[in-house]
Design an enzyme around this catalytic site. Structure first.
Site, PDB file in Angstrom:
ATOM      1  N   HIS A 262       0.832  -1.205   0.000  1.00  0.00           N
ATOM      2  CA  HIS A 262       0.000   0.000   0.000  1.00  0.00           C
ATOM      3  C   HIS A 262       0.876   1.269   0.000  1.00  0.00           C
ATOM      4  O   HIS A 262       0.730   2.134  -0.873  1.00  0.00           O
ATOM      5  CB  HIS A 262      -0.911  -0.027   1.234  1.00  0.00           C
ATOM      6  N   GLU A 263       1.783   1.333   0.966  1.00  0.00           N
ATOM      7  CA  GLU A 263       2.616   2.547   1.048  1.00  0.00           C
ATOM      8  C   GLU A 263       3.509   2.661  -0.186  1.00  0.00           C
ATOM      9  O   GLU A 263       3.787   3.761  -0.661  1.00  0.00           O
ATOM     10  CB  GLU A 263       3.456   2.546   2.336  1.00  0.00           C
ATOM     11  N   HIS A 266       1.675   4.517  -2.840  1.00  0.00           N
ATOM     12  CA  HIS A 266       1.717   5.973  -2.624  1.00  0.00           C
ATOM     13  C   HIS A 266       3.067   6.541  -3.082  1.00  0.00           C
ATOM     14  O   HIS A 266       3.139   7.575  -3.725  1.00  0.00           O
ATOM     15  CB  HIS A 266       1.603   6.283  -1.124  1.00  0.00           C
ATOM     16  N   GLU A 292      -4.932   7.581  -2.727  1.00  0.00           N
ATOM     17  CA  GLU A 292      -5.404   6.277  -2.244  1.00  0.00           C
ATOM     18  C   GLU A 292      -5.754   5.354  -3.409  1.00  0.00           C
ATOM     19  O   GLU A 292      -5.691   4.135  -3.275  1.00  0.00           O
ATOM     20  CB  GLU A 292      -6.611   6.453  -1.323  1.00  0.00           C
TER      21      GLU A 292
HETATM   22 ZN    ZN Z   1      -2.875   5.220   2.154  1.00  0.00          ZN
END
Ligand code: ZN
Length: 497
Positions: A262-263, A266, A292
């Site tokens: 997830h990170e 980003h 997101e």
């Molecule tokens: Zn996030």
């Protein structure tokens, strides 16, 4: 005009340098600051925010904005640069400098109080700080004004153009669809067993596999690093320094793995933003919702897909031989088990959005004065029981679980669910542009999908608004139908209905 533009960019750079400096201090505060240093750090951050405030609201800034606003036919980048600078100027200028600095000091202390309150599961430690943070936000809305709903003003900070009216509609449709799916899943004969992920895995092995995946995703470790923090996050100082953190739980293998992916999503977004936009205030992701969409695209649409594990599972089994007798099918189904639960960041892909809708409803009521800070634990627990059928046994796994409110980030939560919606809408377009999308993932090639995201989304930084971007890329406005279709297809395959 050329000369004036260079001067303007030089000036904006000074603000970005201040922001980078502040970000380094925040990163350090979350990754490794000694407890006793928190008060002093709050003072330093307060001082720096005052200096940034002066730059943002100076007569020099006003002069630049007036000059460029009067010029017609600016190129798109300059036009957006001026528009963003003006928005920042107007908003910041309306807050008295003293209140602005006081707020910065307050939130850095509130964050520390939240951490203590969370570790002791005691809302009362955090409550007095939270009351002040909420009051400050209400005061800011008074300075900024609002049209239809007070909460719109806060939503606009994270997702320009999004309003309560729009979210009520989109989230309403989403909520009904999830509840319906959840009903079908609970009646299904298929019973995934995710206990295999909780049998104990060393931090070292988790880290090694996480690094393997991040490298395949093309997260650039020469322009970033991976550290540990209580709450995983991504922070960027510029496109050549975008850092991520994760949190290892020995008895939950999925947490750090999907947290890192997830990170990483980003961070790749920020690393891809071109040098030409650095220092223009446009050299970062356009909104938290679009951000997101990138992190959740990697985490869920890719990371929780069967195609992804066709490639990664053999490597995974080398690191974790505990899985050697578990088939890819069983592994995939276990990984996608739907189980209504208490903790947002550990929620499955289906029920996750319900966690967000709960927070959205609470924030909307809190900011409009329909509920008070004192009511929060009670309201929180009641909504969890109503929507998810679960009840926290203490505030640590209830109202205290997220750090957002300690930082004053009201209006931020909806970004996560918006990210799910945007992500599925992008997927619809990707499948047209890259017909072999899933085949490429099965062979471990994540480069063409990365190139697509870079070309269509990342390279624009914050030049376009979120609604301009989604329309430009997919040809239509935000539409929840894509995500609902995606969920229906995925879970009817897994749960066989
Ligand atoms: Zn996030």
């Amino acid at each position: 005009m050329e000369e004036k533009l260079l001067e303007f960019k030089e000036y904006l750079k000074r603000i970005e340098y201040m922001n980078s400096t502040t970000s380094v201090l925040y990163w350090d505060m979350r990754v490794g600051i000694p407890n006793k240093a928190i008060l002093y750090r709050g003072e330093v951050l307060g001082y720096l925010s005052g200096e940034t405030y002066k730059l943002q609201t100076s007569d020099t800034m006003k002069g630049f904005i007036e000059y460029f606003s009067s010029i017609k036919n600016l190129d798109k980048v300059t036009e957006s640069m001026v528009k963003n600078a003006k928005k920042d100027y107007d908003q910041t200028k309306k807050i008295p400098e003293k209140r602005y600095v006081e707020y910065t000091v307050l939130v850095s202390r509130a964050e520390a109080a939240w951490e203590e309150a969370k570790s002791k599961s005691d809302f009362n430690i955090f409550k007095p700080f939270l009351k002040q943070v909420v009051d400050f936000n209400k005061e800011f809305i008074d300075y900024w004004g609002y049209t239809d709903n007070k909460y719109d003003t806060l939503l606009d900070i994270y997702e320009p153009g999004i309003t309560v009216a729009k979210l009520d509609k989109v989230f309403g449709g989403l909520r009904d669809a999830i509840v319906e799916l959840l009903g079908k899943i609970q009646k299904s004969e298929v019973k995934p067993d995710s206990s295999i992920f909780t049998t104990g895995f060393s931090k070292e092995k988790q880290e090694a596999f996480g690094l393997f995946v991040l490298n395949k995703m093309e997260y650039d470790f020469q322009a970033g690093r991976l550290d540990e923090s209580v709450h995983p996050f991504t922070i960027e100082f510029c496109n050549t320094d975008v850092r991520i953190t994760t949190h290892y739980h020995e008895n939950d293998l999925k947490s750090a793995l999907f947290g890192s992916i997830h990170e990483g999503g980003h961070a790749i977004y920020e690393q891809d933003i071109p040098d030409s936009l650095q220092g223009t205030m446009l050299g970062h992701g356009v909104s938290m919702g679009i951000h997101e969409s990138q992190s959740r695209f990697y985490e869920n649409i890719l990371g929780r897909s069967k195609s992804f594990w066709e490639y990664f599972y053999p490597e995974f089994k080398k690191t974790f031989p505990e899985f050697k007798d578990i088939s890819l099918d069983d592994f995939y189904i276990a990984m996608n088990e739907v189980l209504p639960s208490l903790i947002r960041i550990e929620a499955d892909e289906l029920t996750y959005s319900l966690h967000i809708i709960i927070r959205y409803e609470i924030e909307k009521e809190l900011i409009n004065g329909e509920i008070e800070v004192d009511d929060l634990p009670k309201v929180w627990n009641a909504k969890y029981k109503e929507y998810l059928g679960v009840e926290p046994k203490d505030d640590g796994e209830g109202v205290l679980q997220d750090m957002h409110w300690s930082g004053g980030s009201f209006g931020y939560f909806p970004s996560y669910a918006l990210g799910n919606l945007y992500g599925a809408q992008f997927l619809g377009k990707i499948l047209k542009d890259i017909p072999d999308f899933y085949k490429e993932i099965e062979s471990g090639n994540l480069s063409s999908i990365h190139a697509w995201l870079k070309e269509n989304i990342h390279k624009h930084g914050a030049v376009y608004t979120p609604s301009e971007l989604i329309k430009m890329v997919t040809g239509e406005e935000l539409n929840e139908k894509y995500f609902i279709e995606y969920l229906n297809k995925k879970y009817s395959d897994i749960y066989k209905f």
